[in-house]
Design an enzyme around this catalytic site. Structure first.
Site, PDB file in Angstrom:
ATOM      1  N   ILE A  90       4.566  12.870  13.182  1.00 49.04           N
ATOM      2  CA  ILE A  90       4.832  13.962  13.737  1.00 49.04           C
ATOM      3  C   ILE A  90       3.701  14.300  14.811  1.00 49.04           C
ATOM      4  O   ILE A  90       3.648  15.619  15.348  1.00 49.04           O
ATOM      5  CB  ILE A  90       5.074  15.039  12.780  1.00 49.04           C
ATOM      6  N   ARG A  96      23.210  11.687   1.116  1.00 49.33           N
ATOM      7  CA  ARG A  96      22.452  12.603   2.219  1.00 49.33           C
ATOM      8  C   ARG A  96      23.323  12.710   3.425  1.00 49.33           C
ATOM      9  O   ARG A  96      23.061  13.893   4.129  1.00 49.33           O
ATOM     10  CB  ARG A  96      21.161  11.994   2.435  1.00 49.33           C
ATOM     11  N   ASP A 125      20.681   4.341  14.479  1.00 51.87           N
ATOM     12  CA  ASP A 125      21.394   4.836  13.264  1.00 51.87           C
ATOM     13  C   ASP A 125      22.708   4.009  13.132  1.00 51.87           C
ATOM     14  O   ASP A 125      23.350   3.973  11.772  1.00 51.87           O
ATOM     15  CB  ASP A 125      21.792   6.333  13.480  1.00 51.87           C
ATOM     16  N   CYS A 174       8.622   7.364   4.557  1.00 49.98           N
ATOM     17  CA  CYS A 174       9.988   7.156   4.707  1.00 49.98           C
ATOM     18  C   CYS A 174      10.269   5.546   4.607  1.00 49.98           C
ATOM     19  O   CYS A 174       9.261   5.117   5.111  1.00 49.98           O
ATOM     20  CB  CYS A 174      10.646   7.745   5.884  1.00 49.98           C
ATOM     21  N   ARG A 211       7.059   7.279  10.746  1.00 44.41           N
ATOM     22  CA  ARG A 211       7.456   8.375  11.410  1.00 44.41           C
ATOM     23  C   ARG A 211       6.460   9.587  11.466  1.00 44.41           C
ATOM     24  O   ARG A 211       6.761  10.725  10.724  1.00 44.41           O
ATOM     25  CB  ARG A 211       8.808   8.877  10.301  1.00 44.41           C
ATOM     26  N   LYS A 265      25.591  15.706  10.581  1.00 48.58           N
ATOM     27  CA  LYS A 265      24.342  16.084   9.890  1.00 48.58           C
ATOM     28  C   LYS A 265      23.333  16.502  10.752  1.00 48.58           C
ATOM     29  O   LYS A 265      22.456  17.462  10.666  1.00 48.58           O
ATOM     30  CB  LYS A 265      23.921  14.846   8.823  1.00 48.58           C
ATOM     31  N   ASN A 266      22.945  15.451  11.822  1.00 43.25           N
ATOM     32  CA  ASN A 266      21.746  15.580  12.731  1.00 43.25           C
ATOM     33  C   ASN A 266      22.128  16.962  13.654  1.00 43.25           C
ATOM     34  O   ASN A 266      20.891  17.050  14.440  1.00 43.25           O
ATOM     35  CB  ASN A 266      21.529  14.446  13.336  1.00 43.25           C
TER      36      ASN A 266
HETATM   37  C1  EPZ Z   1      16.101  11.853  14.349  1.00 44.91           C
HETATM   38  O1  EPZ Z   1      14.979  11.239  13.479  1.00 44.91           O
HETATM   39  C2  EPZ Z   1      17.107  11.603  13.325  1.00 44.91           C
HETATM   40  N1  EPZ Z   1      17.138  12.429  12.276  1.00 44.91           N
HETATM   41  C3  EPZ Z   1      17.185  10.099  12.795  1.00 44.91           C
HETATM   42  O2  EPZ Z   1      18.514   9.925  11.969  1.00 44.91           O
HETATM   43  C4  EPZ Z   1      17.381   9.053  14.154  1.00 44.91           C
HETATM   44  O3  EPZ Z   1      17.240   7.720  13.467  1.00 44.91           O
HETATM   45  C5  EPZ Z   1      16.206   9.342  14.978  1.00 44.91           C
HETATM   46  O4  EPZ Z   1      16.033  10.648  15.361  1.00 44.91           O
HETATM   47  C6  EPZ Z   1      16.161   8.226  16.317  1.00 44.91           C
HETATM   48  O5  EPZ Z   1      17.490   8.648  16.880  1.00 44.91           O
HETATM   49  C7  EPZ Z   1      17.598  13.799  12.534  1.00 44.91           C
HETATM   50  O6  EPZ Z   1      18.013  13.901  13.789  1.00 44.91           O
HETATM   51  C8  EPZ Z   1      17.382  14.838  11.318  1.00 44.91           C
HETATM   52  P1  EPZ Z   1      12.465  10.436  16.389  1.00 44.91           P
HETATM   53  P2  EPZ Z   1      13.414  11.894  14.064  1.00 44.91           P
HETATM   54  O7  EPZ Z   1      11.358  11.569  16.269  1.00 44.91           O
HETATM   55  O8  EPZ Z   1      13.403  12.841  14.990  1.00 44.91           O
HETATM   56  C9  EPZ Z   1       8.364   8.300  17.002  1.00 44.91           C
HETATM   57  C10 EPZ Z   1      19.593   9.311   9.844  1.00 44.91           C
HETATM   58  O9  EPZ Z   1      19.977   8.344   9.579  1.00 44.91           O
HETATM   59  N2  EPZ Z   1       7.502   9.317  16.858  1.00 44.91           N
HETATM   60  O10 EPZ Z   1      13.317  10.450  17.522  1.00 44.91           O
HETATM   61  O11 EPZ Z   1      12.526  11.776  13.074  1.00 44.91           O
HETATM   62  C11 EPZ Z   1       8.979   7.581  15.668  1.00 44.91           C
HETATM   63  O12 EPZ Z   1       7.822   6.990  14.747  1.00 44.91           O
HETATM   64  C12 EPZ Z   1      18.105   9.765  10.549  1.00 44.91           C
HETATM   65  O13 EPZ Z   1      20.555  10.507  10.191  1.00 44.91           O
HETATM   66  C13 EPZ Z   1       6.208   9.229  16.592  1.00 44.91           C
HETATM   67  O14 EPZ Z   1       5.514   8.557  17.233  1.00 44.91           O
HETATM   68  O15 EPZ Z   1      13.016  10.381  14.842  1.00 44.91           O
HETATM   69  C14 EPZ Z   1      10.019   6.600  16.022  1.00 44.91           C
HETATM   70  O16 EPZ Z   1       9.712   5.403  16.284  1.00 44.91           O
HETATM   71  C15 EPZ Z   1      17.008   8.493  10.401  1.00 44.91           C
HETATM   72  N3  EPZ Z   1       5.551  10.740  16.762  1.00 44.91           N
HETATM   73  C16 EPZ Z   1      10.390   7.448  17.433  1.00 44.91           C
HETATM   74  O17 EPZ Z   1       9.270   8.174  17.831  1.00 44.91           O
HETATM   75  C17 EPZ Z   1       6.234  11.820  16.586  1.00 44.91           C
HETATM   76  O18 EPZ Z   1       5.694  12.881  16.646  1.00 44.91           O
HETATM   77  C18 EPZ Z   1      11.668   8.182  17.616  1.00 44.91           C
HETATM   78  O19 EPZ Z   1      11.675   9.043  16.291  1.00 44.91           O
HETATM   79  C19 EPZ Z   1       7.694  11.699  16.491  1.00 44.91           C
HETATM   80  C20 EPZ Z   1       8.497  10.427  16.482  1.00 44.91           C
END
Ligand code: EPZ
Length: 420
Positions: free
Chosen positions: A123, A399, A307, A116, A121, A22-23
């Site tokens: 951006i 999902r 995950d 969430c 989370r 999925k990811n």
């Molecule tokens: C991706 O989410 C995955 N989703 C998540 O999988 C996975 O848990 C996560 O990466 C970590 O491996 C997809 O790929 C669609 P991050 P993402 O940005 O990209 C902080 C599942 O179950 N952060 O790597 O949203 C954030 O809060 C899902 O399939 C900021 O602070 O995760 C977190 O603490 C759940 N500012 C850390 O970074 C930002 O602008 C990692 O988040 C972005 C992130």
């Protein structure tokens, strides 16, 4: 609403084929926005999040034709750069349209992803990086309004934190940027690597693929010639089934996987006393004489994946001894704990750390799924619980897990999907 009914204490056996990730599928679908031609994506998982992103592409003006486990996407007809709240609120990963839309059209409006269950989370890292590339970003009425009328400029960007979709968004933006982009502290997840490989095959010059530092030479706004592709296997689905074999102390084989992508997990399972046989595309887990406790700290790839944290916590309830699980990526990724406690698990939380007291006989109960991976942990617990467990709100599971009951039933689990 549907729920899952699972009769516990069933041994598993046989093998299960793992679907596309999925990811990985989500950024690859977003990347079609960069393409000047139709693209066929194979090994596409039939899961709700993929359907949601296809709907978003359609809302933007793209067309697509679904096959059994593939899709042909034509994003050349895209005529809108507005990803509206209705779709984005269903799936945060819709934010992956931000980079490509801005790079292609010079402007876009993308709804801020909603909250969430597992954490705030934000951006901010996505937005800061686009500003470094010359974009003007405003937040108005819950939307990101981004403008780069003369196109995005190549820049040197360091991510303060490793972010998977943040890296993917900026990699896609950089592919069409004017000039060279240096990205530092980029995510190295296999899903990010596949996105880079697809862009490279489309003619984008990218150096450093698989490392934390990428150099990307942009196309100066010209659409690229993305080639047909096949989605890499889902390492988290694969890990979930390995944990199902582990928690029932059964021998099962998962096929159509890339074992290297699961190294952090298989090493941990070996530490816990399980046998692991690996071939080029399969992994077999063999029962442990004693399931040993273990300590886990989640981190970015190639470290232990967040995950898989919930699934491993369910397994640790059956280990002899106490396990400590440190969730380092998300501030609220212990939603599964209260549900496991309802099944008799003994777990203590302190900040981002969980202490799991093992050797506990779990009891069936009515439990509630709260997020995608927490729900899969409840399935694992139900497989060993005494009695029949009912898991509610299983739309979370749909999902990210394709043909879930079909695959678990084929392994011998007594699992049914019923109407509330
Ligand atoms: C991706 O989410 C995955 N989703 C998540 O999988 C996975 O848990 C996560 O990466 C970590 O491996 C997809 O790929 C669609 P991050 P993402 O940005 O990209 C902080 C599942 O179950 N952060 O790597 O949203 C954030 O809060 C899902 O399939 C900021 O602070 O995760 C977190 O603490 C759940 N500012 C850390 O970074 C930002 O602008 C990692 O988040 C972005 C992130």
């Amino acid at each position: 609403m549907q729920y899952l009914s699972i009769k516990g204490k069933q041994k598993l056996s046989g093998s299960v084929s793992i679907s596309g990730a999925k990811n990985a599928a989500l950024p690859l679908l977003a990347a079609t926005l960069l393409s000047k031609n139709k693209i066929t994506i194979k090994n596409l998982p039939q899961v709700a999040d993929v359907a949601t992103l296809l709907k978003l592409l359609e809302n933007l003006g793209a067309t697509y034709e679904r096959g059994e486990s593939s899709v042909v996407v034509d994003a050349t007809t895209v005529n809108s750069a507005c990803a509206n709240y209705d779709i984005v609120r269903k799936m945060r990963a819709s934010i992956l349209s931000l980079g490509p839309l801005l790079a292609r059209f010079g402007h876009c409006e993308v709804s801020l992803p909603g909250g969430c269950a597992i954490g705030q989370r934000p951006i901010d890292l996505h937005l800061r990086a686009l500003e470094m590339m010359g974009a003007v970003i405003d937040i108005q009425e819950g939307y990101v309004i981004a403008k780069a009328p003369n196109g995005l400029k190549g820049a040197t960007i360091i991510f303060d934190k490793v972010t998977v979709t943040g890296s993917e968004n900026i990699i896609m933006a950089a592919a069409l940027a004017h000039g060279v982009t240096e990205l530092l502290n980029v995510a190295k997840e296999p899903e990010v690597v596949q996105l880079c490989e697809i862009l490279k095959e489309a003619g984008v010059k990218i150096d450093g693929i698989g490392t934390a530092n990428l150099t990307i030479v942009g196309s100066y706004g010209k659409l690229i010639d993305i080639q047909d592709m096949s989605v890499i296997p889902d390492r988290i689905e694969a890990g979930t089934y390995l944990c199902a074999g582990a928690i029932t102390n059964s021998q099962i084989t998962i096929t159509d996987v890339i074992p290297k992508h699961l190294e952090a997990l298989t090493l941990k399972l070996q530490q816990m006393g399980f046998g692991i046989d690996i071939t080029e595309k399969s992994i077999t887990i063999l029962p442990a004489t004693t399931i040993k406790s273990c300590d886990i700290e989640t981190s970015e790839y190639p470290g232990f994946p967040t995950d898989m944290q919930a699934q491993m916590m369910a397994l640790c309830t059956q280990a002899v001894g106490t396990s400590i699980i440190d969730e380092r990526l998300f501030e609220n990724r212990f939603m599964h704990v209260s549900e496991l406690l309802r099944m008799g698990a003994q777990i203590k939380l302190k900040g981002h750390s969980a202490t799991v007291y093992g050797g506990v006989a779990l009891k069936a109960a009515d439990v509630m799924a709260t997020d995608l991976r927490a729900s899969s942990a409840l399935i694992l617990a139900a497989l060993v619980a005494d009695g029949t467990t009912r898991i509610h709100r299983i739309y979370h599971l749909d999902r990210g897990y394709e043909n879930l009951e079909g695959k678990f039933s084929a392994l011998g689990a007594k699992i049914e999907r019923l109407e509330e």
